[in-house]
Design a protein around this motif. Structure first.
Motif, short mmCIF file in Angstrom:
data_model
loop_
_atom_site.label_atom_id
_atom_site.label_comp_id
_atom_site.label_asym_id
_atom_site.label_seq_id
_atom_site.Cartn_x
_atom_site.Cartn_y
_atom_site.Cartn_z
N GLN A 179 0.84 -1.20 0.00
CA GLN A 179 0.00 0.00 0.00
C GLN A 179 0.87 1.26 0.00
O GLN A 179 0.59 2.23 -0.71
CB GLN A 179 -0.93 0.00 1.21
CG GLN A 179 -2.00 -1.05 1.14
CD GLN A 179 -2.79 -1.18 2.43
OE1 GLN A 179 -2.36 -0.75 3.49
NE2 GLN A 179 -3.97 -1.77 2.33
N ASP A 181 2.40 1.62 -3.40
CA ASP A 181 1.38 2.04 -4.35
C ASP A 181 1.11 3.54 -4.20
O ASP A 181 1.06 4.27 -5.18
CB ASP A 181 0.10 1.24 -4.14
CG ASP A 181 -0.91 1.48 -5.23
OD1 ASP A 181 -0.55 1.41 -6.42
OD2 ASP A 181 -2.08 1.76 -4.89
N LYS A 182 0.96 4.00 -2.97
CA LYS A 182 0.67 5.43 -2.73
C LYS A 182 1.80 6.32 -3.25
O LYS A 182 1.55 7.37 -3.82
CB LYS A 182 0.44 5.69 -1.25
CG LYS A 182 0.18 7.15 -0.95
CD LYS A 182 -0.19 7.40 0.47
CE LYS A 182 -0.50 8.89 0.64
NZ LYS A 182 -1.00 9.20 1.95
N LYS A 238 7.48 -3.12 -5.54
CA LYS A 238 6.22 -3.84 -5.46
C LYS A 238 6.41 -5.35 -5.67
O LYS A 238 5.52 -6.12 -5.38
CB LYS A 238 5.23 -3.31 -6.51
CG LYS A 238 4.65 -1.98 -6.13
CD LYS A 238 3.59 -1.59 -7.13
CE LYS A 238 2.92 -0.30 -6.74
NZ LYS A 238 1.87 0.05 -7.68
#
Length: 130
Positions: A117, A120-121, A128
């Protein structure tokens, strides 16, 4: 004859000590930079605790951080970024992973999900795959 093997290969390496000569080790740059406390130029705060880092490393890993540092925003002028939506331990782990994967060990499945997360942000694509 066909042999199929499934599994995970884990290689453990010792972290270089501060000031150690690295030779041809490709991983040396990230580890060497992490160990150089005096040259870190940004402070990341989460849960009231701080982690220091190099803007250049974060900007190289994350276009979000790069845009933040280039925009003249408050964070750039003060050399401080506050992250409110992730715990300090998670932020510290994510910042360390921007330098080198060996700086963070024993990542639980829950932590991997939270790190995903974070990545991703902040659009940290290479991490990843962890």
């Amino acid at each position: 004859m066909t042999i199929k093997i499934e599994g995970v290969l884990v290689v453990e390496k010792e972290m270089p000590k501060k000031g150690e000569t690295f030779g041809d080790n490709r991983d040396a740059l990230g580890l060497g930079l992490w160990n150089q406390e005096e040259n870190k130029d940004i402070t990341i705060t989460a849960d009231g605790k701080e982690v220091t880092a190099h803007k250049l490393v974060l900007a190289a890993r994350s276009p979000v951080f790069a845009a933040m540092f280039e925009s003249g925003m408050k964070e750039t002028k003060e050399n401080k970024v506050e992250i409110k939506d992730f715990s300090h331990d998670l932020v510290a782990a994510a910042i360390k992973l921007c330098y080198h994967h060996s700086l963070v060990t024993d990542i639980t499945l829950n932590n991997k999900m939270a790190l995903l997360q974070f990545f991703d942000k902040y659009d940290i694509q290479p991490l990843k795959r962890i």
